[in-house]
Design a protein around this motif. Structure first.
Motif, mmCIF file in Angstrom:
data_model
loop_
_atom_site.group_PDB
_atom_site.id
_atom_site.type_symbol
_atom_site.label_atom_id
_atom_site.label_comp_id
_atom_site.label_asym_id
_atom_site.label_seq_id
_atom_site.Cartn_x
_atom_site.Cartn_y
_atom_site.Cartn_z
ATOM 1 N N UNK A 183 65.151 -9.597 -49.305
ATOM 2 C CA UNK A 183 63.966 -8.770 -49.520
ATOM 3 C C UNK A 183 62.746 -9.619 -49.863
ATOM 4 N N UNK A 184 62.956 -10.674 -50.639
ATOM 5 C CA UNK A 184 61.829 -11.564 -50.945
ATOM 6 C C UNK A 184 61.323 -12.254 -49.685
ATOM 7 N N UNK A 185 62.247 -12.676 -48.850
ATOM 8 C CA UNK A 185 61.836 -13.324 -47.600
ATOM 9 C C UNK A 185 61.115 -12.338 -46.692
ATOM 10 N N UNK A 186 61.588 -11.109 -46.660
ATOM 11 C CA UNK A 186 60.929 -10.100 -45.831
ATOM 12 C C UNK A 186 59.533 -9.798 -46.356
ATOM 13 N N UNK A 187 59.386 -9.756 -47.682
ATOM 14 C CA UNK A 187 58.072 -9.508 -48.259
ATOM 15 C C UNK A 187 57.105 -10.639 -47.943
ATOM 16 N N UNK A 188 57.607 -11.879 -47.953
ATOM 17 C CA UNK A 188 56.757 -13.018 -47.582
ATOM 18 C C UNK A 188 56.296 -12.909 -46.140
ATOM 19 N N UNK A 189 57.227 -12.478 -45.260
ATOM 20 C CA UNK A 189 56.850 -12.328 -43.855
ATOM 21 C C UNK A 189 55.808 -11.228 -43.674
ATOM 22 N N UNK A 190 55.885 -10.184 -44.498
ATOM 23 C CA UNK A 190 54.912 -9.113 -44.400
ATOM 24 C C UNK A 190 53.532 -9.569 -44.871
ATOM 25 N N UNK A 191 53.509 -10.407 -45.883
ATOM 26 C CA UNK A 191 52.230 -10.875 -46.414
ATOM 27 C C UNK A 191 51.610 -11.972 -45.564
ATOM 28 N N UNK A 192 52.406 -12.579 -44.706
ATOM 29 C CA UNK A 192 51.878 -13.645 -43.838
ATOM 30 C C UNK A 192 51.118 -13.003 -42.682
ATOM 31 N N UNK A 193 49.815 -13.110 -42.689
ATOM 32 C CA UNK A 193 48.986 -12.483 -41.662
ATOM 33 C C UNK A 193 48.857 -13.326 -40.403
ATOM 34 N N UNK A 194 49.249 -14.593 -40.469
ATOM 35 C CA UNK A 194 49.085 -15.476 -39.310
ATOM 36 C C UNK A 194 50.293 -15.477 -38.387
ATOM 37 N N UNK A 195 51.411 -14.949 -38.867
ATOM 38 C CA UNK A 195 52.653 -14.970 -38.082
ATOM 39 C C UNK A 195 53.096 -13.544 -37.802
ATOM 40 N N UNK A 196 53.449 -13.278 -36.555
ATOM 41 C CA UNK A 196 53.943 -11.967 -36.155
ATOM 42 C C UNK A 196 55.467 -11.946 -36.284
ATOM 43 N N UNK A 197 55.973 -11.043 -37.113
ATOM 44 C CA UNK A 197 57.413 -10.957 -37.374
ATOM 45 C C UNK A 197 57.902 -9.569 -36.989
ATOM 46 N N UNK A 198 59.017 -9.525 -36.282
ATOM 47 C CA UNK A 198 59.639 -8.265 -35.859
ATOM 48 C C UNK A 198 61.024 -8.189 -36.491
ATOM 49 N N UNK A 199 61.323 -7.081 -37.197
ATOM 50 C CA UNK A 199 62.602 -6.902 -37.889
ATOM 51 C C UNK A 199 63.341 -5.739 -37.244
ATOM 52 N N UNK A 200 64.611 -5.932 -36.917
ATOM 53 C CA UNK A 200 65.434 -4.924 -36.270
ATOM 54 C C UNK A 200 66.620 -4.571 -37.165
ATOM 55 N N UNK A 201 66.932 -3.278 -37.230
ATOM 56 C CA UNK A 201 68.172 -2.808 -37.850
ATOM 57 C C UNK A 201 69.055 -2.318 -36.713
#
Length: 411
Positions: free
Chosen positions: A372-390
């Motif tokens: 969850x901490x790593x996912x939150x970091x990815x959300x706050x990173x505005x320069x990198x586009x991250x896609x999460x799949x369940x």
């Protein structure tokens, strides 16, 4: 030769393992033996006399007959469930858990209180007071039957209590047995438009005898009006002299054809559904889109019937088919716990948590927190586009909230 040598070597290894397991068993140790720290081998201090055990004849186990399932040619054999989980999977619910219960309806509760003469709130949302014995006039002096001297207050209260313990049809029978309806005996005036054509006689049962009382005393004892007495005699059978049963709420219902029922079921089945996220093994309930509800589904069904020239059923029947013939729901799963968390909570409730369980649960929670901490970091990173799949959460695509889009689901 090489094959025989290999066979002998394997046989020696098997015999060594068998002897080692026999020596390590608790029954093979003697009181003076020491156990080597390096292994389970027994080191005797001094020679001990061999312990002789009684020789018993081996009893051959009785083999149970094995029955093979008889199946038709071209079909697979059906096996019985071998665990509680498999047994529960074969006994899943086929419909929604919400089924109508008329005994718990507000109207039914209100009717029951009314029949018992108790305080209740009527259909106009007004408070109706409880029934009680009333004294409409002084029957000890101004009554030609002297009702107050023939019937005591305790006997009046007993008649009142017994009357309101009866059902509505039995109350009609009570009124028919304690009152008499006859043609009026005399004409007191010359007016032809007088409405009264019958005379009534009133009685009360006191200690097994019928006592003649006046109208006001009778109606005040039962806390009723003249109307039930009049309707009981006007509607009774002229041949058997029995009162007519209460027909309120007993009207004939409109019969719905089987074709209309199949149209409703086909329309409900046309909507796309998805299964539960983690609970597929324990339930067969499927889920519709959260933007839908039964009212909106009925509006779409009625629109389709108007386009095809069919007569739609009422919304209540549509909802009845939805609740009894299908196992569907609209709300999304708010919280799906994994097997690890569910097993740990079950062990905590049963006081069966071990050190290994604590270790694995702590490690599991740490991994979840790190994720969850790593996912939150990815959300706050505005320069990198991250896609999460369940990958276990199934979402029907494409999605839209347009009425015509749902109607095209069949095609």
């Amino acid at each position: 030769m090489a094959r025989n040598a290999k066979f002998l070597r394997n046989l020696k290894i098997d015999n060594f393992i068998e002897d080692l397991l026999k020596d390590s068993s608790p029954n093979s140790r003697q009181p003076g033996d020491k156990v080597d720290a390096a292994g389970p081998r027994v080191l005797p201090d001094k020679p001990t006399e061999p312990v002789t055990e009684p020789v018993t004849e081996p009893v051959e186990p009785v083999a149970e007959p094995v029955t093979e399932p008889v199946t038709a040619p071209g079909t697979e054999p059906v096996t019985a469930p071998t665990s509680l989980q498999e047994l529960g999977a074969t006994q899943k619910r086929r419909n929604r858990r919400r089924v109508s219960n008329p005994s718990r309806w507000k109207a039914s509760s209100r009717k029951k209180l009314y029949q018992e003469g108790k305080e209740h709130v009527n259909s106009a949302n007004k408070k109706a007071s409880a029934k009680q014995v009333r004294t409409l006039k002084n029957c000890s002096t101004s009554c030609k039957y002297k009702c107050a001297k023939k019937v005591t207050p305790a006997e009046r209260e007993k008649c009142f209590t017994q009357f309101y313990l009866l059902s509505q049809n039995r109350k009609y029978d009570f009124i028919a047995m304690t009152t008499d309806c006859t043609e009026k005996e005399r004409q007191t005036c010359d007016e032809p438009h007088r409405k009264r054509t019958y005379s009534f006689k009133y009685h009360l049962n006191v200690e097994g005898e019928k006592v003649r009382v006046c109208k006001q005393f009778y109606l005040g004892t039962l806390a009723i009006s003249q109307k039930p007495v009049y309707n009981t005699h006007m509607k009774k059978n002229q041949t058997t002299s029995t009162p007519k049963s209460d027909a309120r709420g007993k009207h004939a219902k409109k019969c719905i054809s089987e074709n209309q029922k199949e149209q409703v079921k086909a329309h409900i089945s046309s909507f796309p559904v998805v299964e539960s996220h983690y609970c597929r093994a324990s339930t067969e309930r499927q889920y519709l889109e959260p933007v839908l509800n039964v009212s909106r589904m009925y509006d779409l069904y009625r629109l389709k019937c108007n386009e095809n020239g069919n007569t739609p059923v009422k919304e209540s029947y549509y909802r009845f088919i939805f609740n009894t013939e299908f196992n569907l729901s609209f709300h999304t799963r708010k919280k799906d716990r994994c097997d690890q968390c569910e097993a740990y909570e079950t062990a905590v409730k049963q006081n069966m948590v071990g050190q290994s369980d604590e270790y694995h649960q702590t490690k599991h929670i740490a991994n979840k927190t790190a994720m969850r901490q790593e996912r939150q970091k990815d959300r706050e990173d505005k320069d990198t586009l991250t896609v999460c799949f369940d990958l276990q959460n199934v979402i029907s695509c494409p999605r839209a909230e347009i009425s015509s889009f749902f109607l095209q689901a069949e095609t």
